[in-house]
Design a protein around this motif. Structure first.
Motif, mmCIF file in Angstrom:
data_model
loop_
_atom_site.group_PDB
_atom_site.id
_atom_site.type_symbol
_atom_site.label_atom_id
_atom_site.label_comp_id
_atom_site.label_asym_id
_atom_site.label_seq_id
_atom_site.Cartn_x
_atom_site.Cartn_y
_atom_site.Cartn_z
ATOM 1 N N SER A 133 5.649 45.516 58.103
ATOM 2 C CA SER A 133 6.800 45.714 57.222
ATOM 3 C C SER A 133 6.905 44.556 56.250
ATOM 4 C CB SER A 133 8.092 45.839 58.044
ATOM 5 O OG SER A 133 8.310 44.663 58.795
ATOM 6 N N PHE A 134 7.636 44.783 55.156
ATOM 7 C CA PHE A 134 7.906 43.704 54.210
ATOM 8 C C PHE A 134 8.768 42.637 54.884
ATOM 9 C CE2 PHE A 134 7.518 46.800 50.438
ATOM 10 C CZ PHE A 134 6.187 46.483 50.290
ATOM 11 N N GLY A 135 8.625 41.428 54.383
ATOM 12 C CA GLY A 135 9.417 40.336 54.917
ATOM 13 C C GLY A 135 8.702 39.543 55.980
ATOM 14 N N THR A 136 7.634 40.147 56.555
ATOM 15 C CA THR A 136 6.830 39.431 57.548
ATOM 16 C C THR A 136 5.439 39.166 57.018
ATOM 17 O OG1 THR A 136 5.993 41.459 58.575
ATOM 18 C CG2 THR A 136 8.074 40.576 59.402
ATOM 19 N N ASN A 203 11.868 34.868 42.379
ATOM 20 C CA ASN A 203 13.004 34.047 41.996
ATOM 21 C C ASN A 203 14.016 34.953 41.295
ATOM 22 O OD1 ASN A 203 14.619 32.348 39.992
ATOM 23 N ND2 ASN A 203 13.647 30.745 41.229
ATOM 24 N N GLN A 204 15.184 35.089 41.889
ATOM 25 C CA GLN A 204 16.169 36.050 41.408
ATOM 26 C C GLN A 204 16.586 35.785 39.959
ATOM 27 O OE1 GLN A 204 19.581 36.407 43.945
ATOM 28 N NE2 GLN A 204 20.624 37.882 42.620
ATOM 29 N N GLN A 205 16.779 34.529 39.605
ATOM 30 C CA GLN A 205 17.233 34.213 38.246
ATOM 31 C C GLN A 205 16.119 34.416 37.216
ATOM 32 O OE1 GLN A 205 17.930 32.148 40.934
ATOM 33 N NE2 GLN A 205 20.035 32.957 41.029
ATOM 34 N N GLN A 206 14.891 34.133 37.602
ATOM 35 C CA GLN A 206 13.792 34.182 36.638
ATOM 36 C C GLN A 206 13.072 35.526 36.588
ATOM 37 O OE1 GLN A 206 11.194 30.912 37.608
ATOM 38 N NE2 GLN A 206 12.695 29.344 37.051
ATOM 39 N N PHE A 207 13.277 36.365 37.591
ATOM 40 C CA PHE A 207 12.531 37.625 37.654
ATOM 41 C C PHE A 207 12.660 38.484 36.398
ATOM 42 C CE2 PHE A 207 12.823 42.216 38.491
ATOM 43 C CZ PHE A 207 11.491 42.476 38.766
ATOM 44 N N ILE A 241 10.576 49.346 39.728
ATOM 45 C CA ILE A 241 10.276 47.998 40.214
ATOM 46 C C ILE A 241 11.485 47.080 40.038
ATOM 47 C CG2 ILE A 241 8.848 45.954 39.812
ATOM 48 C CD1 ILE A 241 6.551 47.844 39.056
ATOM 49 N N LYS A 242 12.110 47.136 38.871
ATOM 50 C CA LYS A 242 13.266 46.270 38.621
ATOM 51 C C LYS A 242 14.439 46.620 39.540
ATOM 52 C CE LYS A 242 13.219 47.054 34.124
ATOM 53 N NZ LYS A 242 13.575 46.986 32.683
ATOM 54 N N LYS A 243 14.642 47.906 39.767
ATOM 55 C CA LYS A 243 15.755 48.331 40.626
ATOM 56 C C LYS A 243 15.571 47.830 42.055
ATOM 57 C CE LYS A 243 18.085 52.491 42.324
ATOM 58 N NZ LYS A 243 18.108 53.985 42.306
ATOM 59 N N GLU A 244 14.359 47.982 42.601
ATOM 60 C CA GLU A 244 14.102 47.549 43.974
ATOM 61 C C GLU A 244 14.140 46.030 44.093
ATOM 62 O OE1 GLU A 244 13.637 49.415 46.808
ATOM 63 O OE2 GLU A 244 14.293 51.078 45.522
ATOM 64 N N ALA A 245 13.611 45.348 43.084
ATOM 65 C CA ALA A 245 13.545 43.881 43.146
ATOM 66 C C ALA A 245 14.903 43.228 42.979
ATOM 67 C CB ALA A 245 12.574 43.354 42.092
ATOM 68 N N GLU A 246 15.839 43.937 42.370
ATOM 69 C CA GLU A 246 17.150 43.352 42.114
ATOM 70 C C GLU A 246 18.210 43.787 43.123
ATOM 71 O OE1 GLU A 246 17.807 44.450 38.086
ATOM 72 O OE2 GLU A 246 16.515 42.866 37.260
ATOM 73 N N PRO A 251 16.027 40.517 51.283
ATOM 74 C CA PRO A 251 15.822 39.055 51.224
ATOM 75 C C PRO A 251 14.684 38.702 50.275
ATOM 76 C CG PRO A 251 14.924 39.945 53.270
ATOM 77 C CD PRO A 251 15.650 41.077 52.592
ATOM 78 N N PRO A 252 14.588 37.442 49.845
ATOM 79 C CA PRO A 252 13.543 37.029 48.883
ATOM 80 C C PRO A 252 12.122 37.322 49.348
ATOM 81 C CG PRO A 252 15.240 35.350 49.041
ATOM 82 C CD PRO A 252 15.552 36.354 50.102
ATOM 83 N N GLN A 253 11.827 37.109 50.651
ATOM 84 C CA GLN A 253 10.464 37.351 51.123
ATOM 85 C C GLN A 253 10.121 38.837 51.052
ATOM 86 O OE1 GLN A 253 8.087 35.018 51.906
ATOM 87 N NE2 GLN A 253 6.778 36.834 51.831
ATOM 88 N N TRP A 254 11.100 39.699 51.316
ATOM 89 C CA TRP A 254 10.889 41.143 51.182
ATOM 90 C C TRP A 254 10.515 41.472 49.746
ATOM 91 C CZ3 TRP A 254 12.048 45.374 48.446
ATOM 92 C CH2 TRP A 254 11.871 46.635 49.036
ATOM 93 N N LYS A 255 11.234 40.890 48.806
ATOM 94 C CA LYS A 255 10.984 41.169 47.391
ATOM 95 C C LYS A 255 9.633 40.617 46.946
ATOM 96 C CE LYS A 255 15.929 41.278 46.325
ATOM 97 N NZ LYS A 255 17.041 40.712 45.524
#
Length: 348
Positions: A133-136, A203-207, A241-246, A251-255
């Motif tokens: 799974s994502f995040g691991t 990076n949430q701000q820079q994405f 992609i933008k919808k899922e990433a935002e 969590p950041p590792q999932w993204k």
């Protein structure tokens, strides 16, 4: 007549000379020496060949290719494959999927190929597959969590997650809404590099800015290389992609893991094809998760794939379809069919 008898006598004497005890011109000891010589000669030749073969195999690793990525013939830019395929024995160059949805024996030729692919997927719970799974980062499939090269098991491919693209539904062929299996060709050690990442992390701000700049760079590259048949990433995929990433609940590792996946888009190749192809659905989603990479000849490895279903294709019309894989280190080249695949579909 006397000459004939003389000839016959001469041959018989050559065959066996009772005066000298020679057979075919050689004595018993002479024959023994030449037989021993050739036994030793061919034994030495065989030993030399086996020694060279042994030395050659010492240079090979049976678990991985000696020449990898750019050092090998395959390179580091993966191609894209699709299933089902036409009968390659009849026409090896054909990419036409042509079937009659009203004739069971006709459409089952195509759906049975996907059946075989599904049946080859290792079952969950086996010793060689692990549910990732994502995040691991799929780290539970590695001996050493810091070394992906030591992966010993494969991430599980769940064949129950492909919606209407299933064996019970004949993969949509009996309804005239066919499913196409789209996959990335294996390259040992290759890993996708994601869009929108700051280095290797989300990076949430820079994405938003990073992703937007990458799309602009892609458009410039298209302008500079018109002969390669490159295209901008479709807007539906950019928005996805933008919808899922935002999303705030990831969590950041999932993204990070999500953005490092290989994304797919399929569409009609020409304007008329775009009109005739109808809506397209992707199962379970329009990407292959990053935890399936890299391929390192793991036990039980099954190539991951995406099911692409054409929901309302125009019947009686030949439709040219082009599917593309998307990652920062996947380049598209239409003449060489790199990073993309083309096929045609026609439904009677």
């Amino acid at each position: 007549m006397p000459k004939g008898k003389g000839d016959e006598g001469g041959f018989l004497k050559f065959l066996w000379n009772s005066d000298t005890g020679e057979f075919l011109g050689r004595t018993g000891s002479s024959w023994g020496k030449i037989i021993v010589f050739y036994i030793i000669f061919f034994a030495g030749l065989a030993a030399f060949f086996l020694l060279m073969l042994y030395i050659f195999f010492l240079t090979l690793d049976l678990q991985k290719p000696k020449w990898q990525m750019t050092n090998g013939l395959i390179g580091d830019n993966p191609g894209v494959g699709f299933r089902p395929q036409p009968d390659q024995d009849k026409n090896v160059d054909s990419t036409l999927i042509w079937f009659d949805r009203n004739r069971k024996e006709n459409y089952e030729f195509w759906s049975n190929q996907l059946d075989i692919w599904f049946n080859a997927i290792p079952k969950e719970g086996g010793s060689d597959v692990t549910k990732c799974s994502f995040g691991t980062g799929g780290t539970d499939t590695y001996k050493d969590k810091n070394k992906k090269k030591e992966q010993i098991s494969s991430c599980f491919v769940d064949n129950k997650q492909f919606g209407e693209c299933n064996p019970e539904n004949k993969f949509g062929y009996r309804l005239g809404e066919p499913c196409i299996l789209v996959k990335l060709n294996r390259i040992y050690g290759w890993e996708p590099i994601g869009f929108g990442l700051n280095g290797k992390q989300y990076n949430q701000q820079q994405f938003p800015e990073i992703f937007s700049n990458e799309m602009k760079e892609l458009e410039k590259e298209i302008e500079n290389n018109p002969q390669q048949g490159m295209k901008p990433m479709p807007m539906f995929l950019q928005d996805y992609i933008k919808k899922e990433a935002e999303k705030q609940d990831h969590p950041p590792q999932w993204k990070t893991d999500f953005l490092n996946s290989v994304f797919f888009s399929c569409e009609g190749e020409n304007p008329a094809d775009k009109e005739n192809i109808g809506p397209i659905s992707y199962y379970p989603h329009p990407y292959i998760p990053s935890y399936y990479f890299p391929f390192t000849n793991q036990r039980g490895y099954q190539s991951p794939f995406v099911m692409v279903q054409l929901k309302k294709p125009m019947p009686g019309v030949l439709i040219n379809v082009e599917c593309r894989a998307w990652a920062r280190n996947i380049n598209h080249n239409r003449p060489d069919r790199l990073g993309m695949v083309h096929f045609e579909i026609m439904i009677d």
